[in-house]
Enzyme design. Structure first.
Site, PDB file in Angstrom:
ATOM      1  N   LYS A 162      -0.153  -3.233  -4.890  1.00  0.00           N
ATOM      2  CA  LYS A 162       0.556  -2.887  -3.477  1.00  0.00           C
ATOM      3  C   LYS A 162       0.137  -3.735  -2.340  1.00  0.00           C
ATOM      4  O   LYS A 162       0.811  -4.854  -1.654  1.00  0.00           O
ATOM      5  CB  LYS A 162       0.174  -1.961  -2.900  1.00  0.00           C
ATOM      6  CG  LYS A 162       0.887  -0.630  -4.500  1.00  0.00           C
ATOM      7  CD  LYS A 162       0.851   0.600  -3.676  1.00  0.00           C
ATOM      8  CE  LYS A 162       1.634   1.345  -4.952  1.00  0.00           C
ATOM      9  NZ  LYS A 162       0.966   2.627  -5.439  1.00  0.00           N
TER      10      LYS A 162
ATOM     11  N   LYS B 298       4.927  -2.723  -9.051  1.00  0.00           N
ATOM     12  CA  LYS B 298       4.280  -3.345  -8.147  1.00  0.00           C
ATOM     13  C   LYS B 298       3.231  -4.423  -8.694  1.00  0.00           C
ATOM     14  O   LYS B 298       2.871  -5.643  -8.519  1.00  0.00           O
ATOM     15  CB  LYS B 298       3.488  -2.405  -7.735  1.00  0.00           C
ATOM     16  CG  LYS B 298       3.301  -1.334  -8.461  1.00  0.00           C
ATOM     17  CD  LYS B 298       3.521  -0.064  -8.272  1.00  0.00           C
ATOM     18  CE  LYS B 298       3.247   1.013  -9.342  1.00  0.00           C
ATOM     19  NZ  LYS B 298       2.681   1.715  -8.865  1.00  0.00           N
TER      20      LYS B 298
ATOM     21  N   ASP C 142      -4.035  -0.367  -7.900  1.00  0.00           N
ATOM     22  CA  ASP C 142      -2.821  -0.432  -7.428  1.00  0.00           C
ATOM     23  C   ASP C 142      -2.694  -0.225  -6.712  1.00  0.00           C
ATOM     24  O   ASP C 142      -1.239  -0.898  -6.123  1.00  0.00           O
ATOM     25  CB  ASP C 142      -2.214   0.911  -8.675  1.00  0.00           C
ATOM     26  CG  ASP C 142      -0.412   1.510  -7.797  1.00  0.00           C
ATOM     27  OD1 ASP C 142       0.243   0.944  -8.434  1.00  0.00           O
ATOM     28  OD2 ASP C 142      -0.662   2.704  -7.164  1.00  0.00           O
TER      29      ASP C 142
ATOM     30  N   GLU D 185      -0.193   7.077 -12.486  1.00  0.00           N
ATOM     31  CA  GLU D 185       0.041   5.777 -13.485  1.00  0.00           C
ATOM     32  C   GLU D 185       0.062   6.322 -14.550  1.00  0.00           C
ATOM     33  O   GLU D 185      -0.414   7.202 -15.119  1.00  0.00           O
ATOM     34  CB  GLU D 185      -0.771   4.086 -13.627  1.00  0.00           C
ATOM     35  CG  GLU D 185      -0.683   3.775 -12.028  1.00  0.00           C
ATOM     36  CD  GLU D 185       1.356   3.319 -11.878  1.00  0.00           C
ATOM     37  OE1 GLU D 185       1.784   2.519 -12.331  1.00  0.00           O
ATOM     38  OE2 GLU D 185       1.789   3.573 -10.677  1.00  0.00           O
TER      39      GLU D 185
ATOM     40  N   GLY E 118       3.416  13.762 -11.760  1.00  0.00           N
ATOM     41  CA  GLY E 118       3.936  12.211 -11.553  1.00  0.00           C
ATOM     42  C   GLY E 118       3.885  11.172 -10.915  1.00  0.00           C
ATOM     43  O   GLY E 118       4.350  10.549 -11.304  1.00  0.00           O
TER      44      GLY E 118
ATOM     45  N   ILE F  73       7.654   4.614   2.071  1.00  0.00           N
ATOM     46  CA  ILE F  73       7.530   4.054   4.004  1.00  0.00           C
ATOM     47  C   ILE F  73       8.150   2.494   3.333  1.00  0.00           C
ATOM     48  O   ILE F  73       7.720   2.220   2.676  1.00  0.00           O
ATOM     49  CB  ILE F  73       6.196   3.822   3.808  1.00  0.00           C
ATOM     50  CG1 ILE F  73       5.372   5.158   3.978  1.00  0.00           C
ATOM     51  CG2 ILE F  73       5.746   3.292   5.316  1.00  0.00           C
ATOM     52  CD1 ILE F  73       3.951   4.699   4.087  1.00  0.00           C
TER      53      ILE F  73
END
Ligand code: HSE
Length: 419
Positions: free
Chosen positions: A199, A99, A195, A184, A181, A130
Protein backbone atom coordinates in the site's frame (compact mmCIF):
# COMPACT_ATOMS: atom_id res chain seq x y z
CA UNK A 1 -27.13 18.45 -18.70
CA UNK A 2 -26.08 14.96 -17.82
CA UNK A 3 -22.92 13.43 -19.20
CA UNK A 4 -22.93 10.32 -17.09
CA UNK A 5 -21.91 7.15 -18.87
CA UNK A 6 -23.97 4.01 -18.36
CA UNK A 7 -21.75 1.43 -16.79
CA UNK A 8 -21.99 -2.26 -17.60
CA UNK A 9 -19.71 -4.12 -15.27
CA UNK A 10 -17.82 -7.39 -15.52
CA UNK A 11 -16.83 -8.36 -11.99
CA UNK A 12 -13.90 -10.65 -11.21
CA UNK A 13 -14.07 -12.19 -7.73
CA UNK A 14 -16.94 -12.79 -5.34
CA UNK A 15 -15.11 -13.09 -2.03
CA UNK A 16 -15.20 -10.67 0.91
CA UNK A 17 -14.87 -7.59 -1.32
CA UNK A 18 -16.77 -8.79 -4.39
CA UNK A 19 -19.83 -9.87 -2.47
CA UNK A 20 -19.77 -6.65 -0.42
CA UNK A 21 -19.61 -4.61 -3.60
CA UNK A 22 -22.43 -6.56 -5.25
CA UNK A 23 -24.65 -5.93 -2.26
CA UNK A 24 -23.73 -2.22 -2.14
CA UNK A 25 -24.46 -1.83 -5.88
CA UNK A 26 -27.88 -3.40 -5.41
CA UNK A 27 -28.59 -0.79 -2.73
CA UNK A 28 -27.51 2.14 -4.94
CA UNK A 29 -29.69 1.96 -8.07
CA UNK A 30 -29.11 5.69 -8.68
CA UNK A 31 -25.63 4.82 -9.91
CA UNK A 32 -27.04 3.12 -13.04
CA UNK A 33 -24.24 0.58 -12.89
CA UNK A 34 -25.27 -2.96 -13.76
CA UNK A 35 -23.23 -6.08 -13.08
CA UNK A 36 -23.62 -8.18 -16.23
CA UNK A 37 -21.33 -11.10 -15.38
CA UNK A 38 -19.23 -12.30 -12.46
CA UNK A 39 -16.19 -14.47 -13.07
CA UNK A 40 -15.32 -16.87 -10.24
CA UNK A 41 -12.89 -19.74 -9.71
CA UNK A 42 -15.05 -22.24 -7.85
CA UNK A 43 -18.49 -22.67 -9.49
CA UNK A 44 -19.76 -25.09 -6.82
CA UNK A 45 -19.75 -22.62 -3.92
CA UNK A 46 -23.12 -21.27 -2.85
CA UNK A 47 -23.38 -17.53 -3.66
CA UNK A 48 -25.75 -14.74 -2.70
CA UNK A 49 -26.54 -13.74 -6.29
CA UNK A 50 -28.50 -15.29 -9.19
CA UNK A 51 -26.60 -18.26 -10.64
CA UNK A 52 -26.91 -17.02 -14.27
CA UNK A 53 -24.58 -14.13 -13.41
CA UNK A 54 -21.65 -16.45 -12.78
CA UNK A 55 -19.12 -17.90 -15.15
CA UNK A 56 -15.63 -19.39 -14.87
CA UNK A 57 -14.62 -18.16 -18.33
CA UNK A 58 -12.77 -14.83 -18.07
CA UNK A 59 -13.22 -14.15 -21.79
CA UNK A 60 -16.99 -13.96 -21.39
CA UNK A 61 -16.26 -10.70 -19.58
CA UNK A 62 -13.11 -9.47 -21.27
CA UNK A 63 -14.41 -10.01 -24.81
CA UNK A 64 -17.96 -8.76 -24.25
CA UNK A 65 -18.27 -5.44 -26.12
CA UNK A 66 -21.22 -4.39 -23.96
CA UNK A 67 -19.11 -4.54 -20.79
CA UNK A 68 -17.31 -1.21 -20.50
CA UNK A 69 -15.93 -1.57 -16.97
CA UNK A 70 -13.97 -4.42 -15.46
CA UNK A 71 -13.91 -4.54 -11.66
CA UNK A 72 -11.24 -6.88 -10.36
CA UNK A 73 -11.21 -7.85 -6.68
CA UNK A 74 -9.47 -11.23 -6.74
CA UNK A 75 -6.62 -12.54 -4.62
CA UNK A 76 -4.12 -13.89 -7.14
CA UNK A 77 -1.52 -11.36 -8.22
CA UNK A 78 -0.61 -12.81 -11.62
CA UNK A 79 -4.20 -13.48 -12.64
CA UNK A 80 -5.16 -9.95 -11.55
CA UNK A 81 -2.37 -8.46 -13.69
CA UNK A 82 -3.51 -10.49 -16.67
CA UNK A 83 -7.15 -9.40 -16.22
CA UNK A 84 -6.32 -5.72 -15.74
CA UNK A 85 -3.92 -5.46 -18.67
CA UNK A 86 -6.20 -7.43 -21.02
CA UNK A 87 -9.18 -5.28 -20.03
CA UNK A 88 -7.28 -2.06 -20.74
CA UNK A 89 -6.03 -3.41 -24.07
CA UNK A 90 -9.62 -4.37 -24.92
CA UNK A 91 -10.74 -0.77 -24.36
CA UNK A 92 -12.36 -1.13 -20.93
CA UNK A 93 -11.93 1.08 -17.88
CA UNK A 94 -10.75 -0.84 -14.84
CA UNK A 95 -11.25 -0.70 -11.08
CA UNK A 96 -8.92 -2.90 -9.05
CA UNK A 97 -8.34 -3.58 -5.36
CA UNK A 98 -5.26 -5.82 -5.87
CA UNK A 99 -2.69 -3.87 -3.94
CA UNK A 100 0.12 -6.42 -4.37
CA UNK A 101 -0.43 -6.60 -8.12
CA UNK A 102 -0.54 -2.80 -8.41
CA UNK A 103 2.54 -2.24 -6.23
CA UNK A 104 4.61 -4.81 -8.09
CA UNK A 105 3.63 -3.74 -11.61
CA UNK A 106 3.25 0.03 -11.44
CA UNK A 107 5.63 0.99 -14.30
CA UNK A 108 3.92 -1.39 -16.76
CA UNK A 109 0.46 -0.27 -15.64
CA UNK A 110 1.37 3.41 -15.93
CA UNK A 111 2.63 2.83 -19.47
CA UNK A 112 -0.55 1.01 -20.43
CA UNK A 113 -2.75 3.74 -18.97
CA UNK A 114 -0.86 6.35 -20.97
CA UNK A 115 -1.06 4.46 -24.23
CA UNK A 116 -4.72 3.38 -23.93
CA UNK A 117 -5.88 6.65 -22.29
CA UNK A 118 -8.27 4.53 -20.20
CA UNK A 119 -8.85 4.72 -16.47
CA UNK A 120 -7.35 2.37 -13.93
CA UNK A 121 -8.67 3.35 -10.49
CA UNK A 122 -7.74 1.61 -7.24
CA UNK A 123 -8.88 3.60 -4.19
CA UNK A 124 -9.70 0.34 -2.34
CA UNK A 125 -6.08 -0.83 -2.64
CA UNK A 126 -4.77 1.57 0.02
CA UNK A 127 -6.54 2.15 3.34
CA UNK A 128 -9.85 0.75 2.02
CA UNK A 129 -12.64 3.16 2.97
CA UNK A 130 -10.39 6.24 3.36
CA UNK A 131 -10.42 8.29 0.13
CA UNK A 132 -6.70 8.89 0.34
CA UNK A 133 -5.61 8.38 -3.26
CA UNK A 134 -8.24 10.75 -4.61
CA UNK A 135 -7.25 13.36 -2.01
CA UNK A 136 -3.55 13.06 -2.76
CA UNK A 137 -4.32 13.35 -6.48
CA UNK A 138 -6.78 16.23 -6.33
CA UNK A 139 -6.45 18.23 -3.14
CA UNK A 140 -2.70 17.76 -2.62
CA UNK A 141 -2.00 18.13 -6.34
CA UNK A 142 1.09 20.28 -5.70
CA UNK A 143 4.62 19.95 -4.37
CA UNK A 144 3.72 20.94 -0.84
CA UNK A 145 3.30 17.55 0.85
CA UNK A 146 5.95 17.49 3.56
CA UNK A 147 5.14 14.23 5.28
CA UNK A 148 2.61 11.44 5.17
CA UNK A 149 2.30 8.80 7.83
CA UNK A 150 -0.25 6.06 7.95
CA UNK A 151 -1.58 2.99 9.62
CA UNK A 152 -2.30 1.13 6.42
CA UNK A 153 -2.90 -2.44 7.55
CA UNK A 154 -6.06 -3.27 9.47
CA UNK A 155 -5.05 -6.76 10.60
CA UNK A 156 -1.84 -5.75 12.36
CA UNK A 157 -3.55 -2.78 13.95
CA UNK A 158 -6.34 -5.07 15.13
CA UNK A 159 -3.80 -7.54 16.59
CA UNK A 160 -1.84 -4.78 18.37
CA UNK A 161 -5.04 -3.36 19.83
CA UNK A 162 -6.27 -6.76 21.04
CA UNK A 163 -2.85 -7.71 22.46
CA UNK A 164 -2.27 -4.49 24.35
CA UNK A 165 -5.75 -3.47 25.39
CA UNK A 166 -7.56 -6.78 25.82
CA UNK A 167 -4.39 -8.77 26.68
CA UNK A 168 -5.13 -11.42 24.06
CA UNK A 169 -2.17 -13.37 22.82
CA UNK A 170 -0.96 -12.91 19.25
CA UNK A 171 -2.55 -16.10 17.90
CA UNK A 172 -5.97 -15.44 19.42
CA UNK A 173 -5.96 -11.89 18.06
CA UNK A 174 -4.97 -13.09 14.58
CA UNK A 175 -7.71 -15.72 14.62
CA UNK A 176 -10.30 -13.01 15.36
CA UNK A 177 -8.96 -10.90 12.48
CA UNK A 178 -9.18 -13.92 10.18
CA UNK A 179 -12.73 -14.70 11.28
CA UNK A 180 -13.76 -11.11 10.60
CA UNK A 181 -12.30 -11.36 7.06
CA UNK A 182 -9.65 -8.63 7.54
CA UNK A 183 -6.57 -10.82 7.16
CA UNK A 184 -5.04 -11.86 3.87
CA UNK A 185 -5.46 -15.51 2.82
CA UNK A 186 -1.80 -15.86 3.79
CA UNK A 187 -1.71 -13.77 7.00
CA UNK A 188 2.09 -13.50 7.01
CA UNK A 189 1.51 -10.85 4.33
CA UNK A 190 -0.16 -8.74 7.01
CA UNK A 191 1.96 -9.71 10.01
CA UNK A 192 5.36 -9.32 8.39
CA UNK A 193 4.49 -5.96 6.85
CA UNK A 194 4.21 -6.91 3.15
CA UNK A 195 0.64 -5.67 2.82
CA UNK A 196 1.39 -2.28 4.40
CA UNK A 197 4.48 -2.07 2.19
CA UNK A 198 2.47 -2.69 -0.98
CA UNK A 199 0.00 0.00 0.00
CA UNK A 200 2.87 2.34 0.81
CA UNK A 201 4.45 1.75 -2.59
CA UNK A 202 1.17 2.86 -4.18
CA UNK A 203 0.78 5.90 -1.91
CA UNK A 204 4.38 7.06 -2.51
CA UNK A 205 3.47 7.49 -6.15
CA UNK A 206 0.42 9.62 -5.34
CA UNK A 207 2.15 11.57 -2.54
CA UNK A 208 5.47 12.32 -4.21
CA UNK A 209 5.48 10.88 -7.73
CA UNK A 210 7.97 8.23 -6.63
CA UNK A 211 7.59 4.89 -8.38
CA UNK A 212 9.68 2.36 -6.50
CA UNK A 213 9.67 -1.40 -6.31
CA UNK A 214 8.38 -2.64 -2.93
CA UNK A 215 11.55 -4.63 -2.22
CA UNK A 216 13.59 -1.41 -2.33
CA UNK A 217 11.72 0.08 0.62
CA UNK A 218 12.85 -0.74 4.18
CA UNK A 219 10.05 -2.46 6.06
CA UNK A 220 9.06 -4.99 8.65
CA UNK A 221 5.87 -6.01 10.43
CA UNK A 222 4.86 -6.83 13.98
CA UNK A 223 6.12 -10.42 14.07
CA UNK A 224 8.75 -9.78 16.76
CA UNK A 225 6.74 -7.45 19.01
CA UNK A 226 6.08 -8.97 22.41
CA UNK A 227 4.46 -8.20 25.76
CA UNK A 228 7.74 -6.82 27.17
CA UNK A 229 7.78 -4.21 24.41
CA UNK A 230 4.19 -3.43 25.36
CA UNK A 231 5.25 -2.99 28.99
CA UNK A 232 7.98 -0.52 27.96
CA UNK A 233 5.42 1.35 25.82
CA UNK A 234 3.01 1.58 28.75
CA UNK A 235 5.74 2.79 31.09
CA UNK A 236 6.64 5.58 28.64
CA UNK A 237 2.96 6.39 27.86
CA UNK A 238 3.33 5.31 24.24
CA UNK A 239 1.34 3.03 21.94
CA UNK A 240 2.94 0.70 19.41
CA UNK A 241 1.72 1.02 15.83
CA UNK A 242 2.91 -0.25 12.47
CA UNK A 243 3.53 3.05 10.70
CA UNK A 244 4.17 3.61 7.01
CA UNK A 245 5.74 7.00 6.52
CA UNK A 246 7.43 9.35 4.11
CA UNK A 247 8.98 12.73 4.73
CA UNK A 248 10.60 15.30 2.51
CA UNK A 249 14.01 16.14 4.02
CA UNK A 250 16.13 19.29 3.89
CA UNK A 251 18.53 17.51 1.50
CA UNK A 252 15.68 17.42 -1.05
CA UNK A 253 15.17 13.65 -0.88
CA UNK A 254 12.24 11.73 0.53
CA UNK A 255 12.75 9.35 3.46
CA UNK A 256 10.30 6.43 3.31
CA UNK A 257 9.85 3.18 5.26
CA UNK A 258 7.28 0.94 6.98
CA UNK A 259 8.31 0.08 10.54
CA UNK A 260 6.75 -0.37 14.00
CA UNK A 261 6.85 2.83 16.00
CA UNK A 262 6.10 4.16 19.46
CA UNK A 263 3.52 6.88 19.12
CA UNK A 264 2.64 9.44 21.77
CA UNK A 265 -0.84 9.13 23.17
CA UNK A 266 -1.65 12.60 21.79
CA UNK A 267 -0.62 11.57 18.28
CA UNK A 268 -3.57 11.19 15.90
CA UNK A 269 -2.37 7.70 15.01
CA UNK A 270 -2.74 6.60 18.66
CA UNK A 271 -6.44 7.15 18.18
CA UNK A 272 -6.57 4.51 15.42
CA UNK A 273 -7.63 1.19 16.92
CA UNK A 274 -8.67 -2.26 15.72
CA UNK A 275 -9.12 -2.65 11.96
CA UNK A 276 -9.26 1.09 11.42
CA UNK A 277 -6.63 2.87 9.34
CA UNK A 278 -5.45 6.46 9.65
CA UNK A 279 -3.40 8.85 7.56
CA UNK A 280 -1.80 12.09 8.74
CA UNK A 281 -0.66 14.49 6.03
CA UNK A 282 1.47 17.51 6.75
CA UNK A 283 1.73 19.99 3.96
CA UNK A 284 3.14 23.43 3.24
CA UNK A 285 0.58 25.85 4.57
CA UNK A 286 -2.25 23.72 5.88
CA UNK A 287 -0.33 22.10 8.76
CA UNK A 288 -1.74 18.64 9.59
CA UNK A 289 -4.81 16.78 8.37
CA UNK A 290 -5.96 13.45 9.70
CA UNK A 291 -7.97 10.91 7.71
CA UNK A 292 -9.57 8.08 9.61
CA UNK A 293 -11.73 5.12 8.58
CA UNK A 294 -12.08 1.38 8.26
CA UNK A 295 -9.11 -0.13 6.48
CA UNK A 296 -10.41 -3.62 5.87
CA UNK A 297 -13.60 -5.62 5.60
CA UNK A 298 -16.28 -6.29 3.06
CA UNK A 299 -18.35 -3.08 3.03
CA UNK A 300 -15.58 -0.52 3.73
CA UNK A 301 -13.52 -1.93 0.85
CA UNK A 302 -16.63 -2.33 -1.33
CA UNK A 303 -17.50 1.31 -0.72
CA UNK A 304 -14.12 2.46 -2.08
CA UNK A 305 -14.64 0.31 -5.18
CA UNK A 306 -18.11 1.83 -5.53
CA UNK A 307 -16.68 5.32 -5.38
CA UNK A 308 -14.26 4.47 -8.20
CA UNK A 309 -17.08 3.01 -10.28
CA UNK A 310 -19.07 6.16 -9.67
CA UNK A 311 -16.10 8.33 -10.76
CA UNK A 312 -15.93 6.44 -14.05
CA UNK A 313 -19.37 7.79 -14.98
CA UNK A 314 -17.72 11.13 -15.64
CA UNK A 315 -14.48 9.72 -17.04
CA UNK A 316 -12.28 10.32 -14.01
CA UNK A 317 -8.60 9.34 -14.44
CA UNK A 318 -5.64 9.67 -12.13
CA UNK A 319 -3.39 12.26 -13.71
CA UNK A 320 -0.25 11.39 -11.67
CA UNK A 321 0.56 15.10 -11.62
CA UNK A 322 3.48 14.69 -9.25
CA UNK A 323 5.01 12.05 -11.46
CA UNK A 324 4.51 13.71 -14.82
CA UNK A 325 4.23 17.45 -14.17
CA UNK A 326 6.28 18.37 -11.11
CA UNK A 327 9.89 18.45 -10.10
CA UNK A 328 11.15 14.90 -9.70
CA UNK A 329 11.35 13.48 -6.18
CA UNK A 330 13.71 10.69 -5.16
CA UNK A 331 14.12 8.48 -2.13
CA UNK A 332 17.09 9.30 0.07
CA UNK A 333 19.02 7.07 2.47
CA UNK A 334 20.99 9.95 3.96
CA UNK A 335 19.35 10.29 7.34
CA UNK A 336 19.33 8.67 10.78
CA UNK A 337 16.71 6.94 12.89
CA UNK A 338 16.23 6.87 16.62
CA UNK A 339 15.29 3.30 17.52
CA UNK A 340 14.42 1.07 20.44
CA UNK A 341 15.75 -2.47 20.13
CA UNK A 342 14.79 -5.28 22.45
CA UNK A 343 16.60 -8.61 22.31
CA UNK A 344 17.29 -11.86 24.14
CA UNK A 345 21.00 -11.99 23.45
CA UNK A 346 23.31 -8.96 23.10
CA UNK A 347 25.75 -10.83 20.83
CA UNK A 348 23.33 -10.24 17.97
CA UNK A 349 23.36 -6.45 18.40
CA UNK A 350 26.07 -4.76 16.28
CA UNK A 351 26.84 -1.95 18.73
CA UNK A 352 29.49 -0.50 16.45
CA UNK A 353 26.81 0.42 13.91
CA UNK A 354 25.20 2.93 16.30
CA UNK A 355 26.01 6.64 16.21
CA UNK A 356 25.29 6.67 19.89
CA UNK A 357 23.31 4.71 22.46
CA UNK A 358 21.47 6.70 25.06
CA UNK A 359 19.71 4.06 27.18
CA UNK A 360 20.58 0.47 28.10
CA UNK A 361 18.34 -1.82 30.11
CA UNK A 362 18.83 -5.39 31.15
CA UNK A 363 16.69 -7.63 33.26
CA UNK A 364 15.96 -11.30 33.58
CA UNK A 365 13.27 -11.32 30.93
CA UNK A 366 14.62 -9.14 28.18
CA UNK A 367 17.12 -6.42 27.34
CA UNK A 368 16.69 -3.26 25.42
CA UNK A 369 18.55 -0.20 24.22
CA UNK A 370 17.64 3.13 22.68
CA UNK A 371 20.08 4.56 20.16
CA UNK A 372 20.61 6.24 16.83
CA UNK A 373 21.48 4.46 13.59
CA UNK A 374 22.19 5.56 10.04
CA UNK A 375 19.27 4.46 7.88
CA UNK A 376 21.77 2.80 5.53
CA UNK A 377 22.57 0.33 8.33
CA UNK A 378 19.03 -1.02 7.96
CA UNK A 379 19.27 -1.17 4.19
CA UNK A 380 22.50 -3.08 3.94
CA UNK A 381 21.42 -6.18 5.83
CA UNK A 382 18.56 -7.52 7.88
CA UNK A 383 20.24 -8.09 11.30
CA UNK A 384 17.52 -6.01 12.97
CA UNK A 385 14.78 -8.43 11.84
CA UNK A 386 16.55 -11.61 12.92
CA UNK A 387 17.34 -13.53 16.14
CA UNK A 388 14.18 -12.37 17.86
CA UNK A 389 15.23 -8.72 17.81
CA UNK A 390 12.30 -6.33 18.00
CA UNK A 391 12.97 -2.87 16.58
CA UNK A 392 10.53 -0.04 17.24
CA UNK A 393 11.10 3.55 16.15
CA UNK A 394 11.04 6.44 18.61
CA UNK A 395 8.04 8.84 18.35
CA UNK A 396 9.88 11.41 16.18
CA UNK A 397 12.36 9.00 14.64
CA UNK A 398 13.96 10.87 11.72
CA UNK A 399 17.16 12.82 12.33
CA UNK A 400 18.44 14.64 9.28
CA UNK A 401 22.11 14.48 8.38
CA UNK A 402 22.48 18.25 8.94
CA UNK A 403 21.44 17.80 12.58
CA UNK A 404 23.32 14.67 13.51
CA UNK A 405 26.63 16.21 14.72
CA UNK A 406 24.97 18.69 17.02
CA UNK A 407 22.68 16.05 18.51
CA UNK A 408 25.47 13.52 18.93
CA UNK A 409 27.60 16.06 20.79
CA UNK A 410 24.71 16.97 23.06
CA UNK A 411 23.86 13.37 23.78
CA UNK A 412 27.45 12.43 24.62
CA UNK A 413 27.81 15.48 26.86
CA UNK A 414 24.71 14.39 28.75
CA UNK A 415 26.39 11.03 29.23
CA UNK A 416 29.50 12.84 30.57
CA UNK A 417 31.68 12.22 27.48
CA UNK A 418 33.28 15.21 25.72
CA UNK A 419 34.42 14.93 22.13
N1 HSE B 1 -5.41 -7.60 5.00
C1 HSE B 1 -5.67 -6.24 4.73
C2 HSE B 1 -5.61 -5.45 6.02
C3 HSE B 1 -7.01 -6.09 4.10
O1 HSE B 1 -5.67 -6.08 7.08
O2 HSE B 1 -5.47 -4.24 6.00
C4 HSE B 1 -7.29 -4.71 3.57
O3 HSE B 1 -6.39 -4.33 2.57
Amino acid sequence: MSYHKNLTIGLFGFGVVGEGLYSILKQTPSLKARVKKICIKHPDKKRNAPSELFTTDKNELLDDPEINVIVEVINETEAAFDIVTTALRNGKDVVSSSKKMLAENMPALLALQRSTKLALLYEAAACASIPIIRNLEEYYDNDLVQSVKAIANGTTNFILTKMFEDKLDFKQALLLAQQAGFAETDPTLDIEGYDALNKWTILLNHSYGIVERPENIVFTGIQNINQNDAAVAREKHYEIKLVAQAKKLKNGGVAAFVLPQFVNQQDQLAFVKNEYNGVVIESGFSDKQFFYGKGAGSFPTGSAVLSDISALRYDYHYEYKKLYHHQENQLTHDFFLKVYLSYDNGVYIPKEKFEWIEEWHADLKRNYLIGVLAFSELKSDQWWKENNISMILAPEPIIEDVEIRKLKKKSLELAGITL
